[in-house]
Design an enzyme around this catalytic site. Structure first.
Site: not given
Ligand code: PAF
Length: 261
Positions: A39, A32, A155, A63, A149-151
């Site tokens: 990242h 995002m 998810q 979300q 990422g595992e943070k």
């Molecule tokens: O982890 C994120 O940054 C978001 O939840 C993702 C996976 C890009 C979905 O919008």
């Protein structure tokens, strides 16, 4: 590095790649934006393991359960592009909401167990939004591998489950949490912490990882002045993890670590 600010531009490139890159792999890092070293480590890993690296930057409105959090989400496109370029990214997809949601979010993916616990219990609809946008992105990018990422471990588990349930032809690559020198898990939201809260924030990880039980971690955090959403220990396969979420003013932080139960 090529920036695709319209999905059509990427889709045209993707058709070209299909013709010219037979047998070559695509590594995909969905984000995002507001990129940080966590990242960058995903992009660098994708670079090492694939022929082509694609990054998406899309602040996904579906979300966010809190409109204030969405409005405050940091937007740093110029810096993001520079970081992505240096980390070895080939293509950046930067779509807008109308391109991503031509149906106005009438169609969505939902999961009925894990997504209702932990963060899902505190952020209604959050994981429906995540799973829906990730499914769309997987179809758009058609990656060989996607890096998470595992943070955001909950998810990650939900995405793994979706991939398995819907037979999606993509390999999910989990990547270890990247931390600041003082132990705070890297997150785009950290930049919104004020000076005092930023100094205090590493106590969150210290309490999670040093306590002998979830109850003890919760007590330690409360005594230390954190507004605790939850701390819970959950078994995942052979290992167990401790999950926590706390609020510092308007900023919500999450973290997790492996524990022995
Ligand atoms: O982890 C994120 O940054 C978001 O939840 C993702 C996976 C890009 C979905 O919008």
């Amino acid at each position: 590095m090529i920036l695709h600010s319209h999905l059509d531009s990427w889709l045209e490139t993707r058709r070209g790649l299909t013709d010219s890159l037979t047998g070559k792999s695509i590594g995909f890092v969905p984000t995002m934006g507001a990129l940080h070293a966590g990242h960058v480590s995903l992009i660098e890993r994708a670079r090492r393991e694939n022929d082509v690296v694609v990054l998406s930057i899309f602040v996904n409105p579906t979300q966010f359960d809190d409109p204030g959090d969405l409005a405050q989400y940091p937007k740093t496109l110029e810096t993001d592009l520079e970081m992505a370029r240096k980390a070895g990214c080939d293509h950046v997809i930067f779509p807008n909401e109308t391109q991503m949601y031509p149906d106005g979010y009438r169609y969505r993916v939902s999961e009925n167990e894990l997504s209702k616990t932990l963060c899902g219990a505190h952020r209604p609809g959050h994981f429906d939004g995540v799973l829906t946008v990730v499914l769309k992105l997987f179809h758009i990018v058609q990656a060989t591998r996607a890096y998470f990422g595992e943070k955001d471990f909950q998810q990650l588990e939900l995405i793994r489950g979706m991939v398995k349930s819907f037979f999606l032809p993509v390999e999910i690559v989990p990547c270890a949490i990247v931390r600041e020198g003082d132990g705070l898990a890297m997150s785009s939201r950290n930049t919104r912490l004020n000076h005092v809260d930023r100094e205090h924030a590493p106590h969150f990880h210290q309490a999670l990882s040093s306590a002998t039980s979830a109850a003890e971690a919760r007590r330690l955090l409360k005594e230390d002045g954190f507004d605790v959403d939850y701390v819970e220990d959950i078994a995942f396969g052979p290992s167990a993890r401790r999950f926590g979420a706390v609020r510092m003013g308007a900023v919500r932080l999450i973290d997790n670590c492996e524990v022995q139960l």
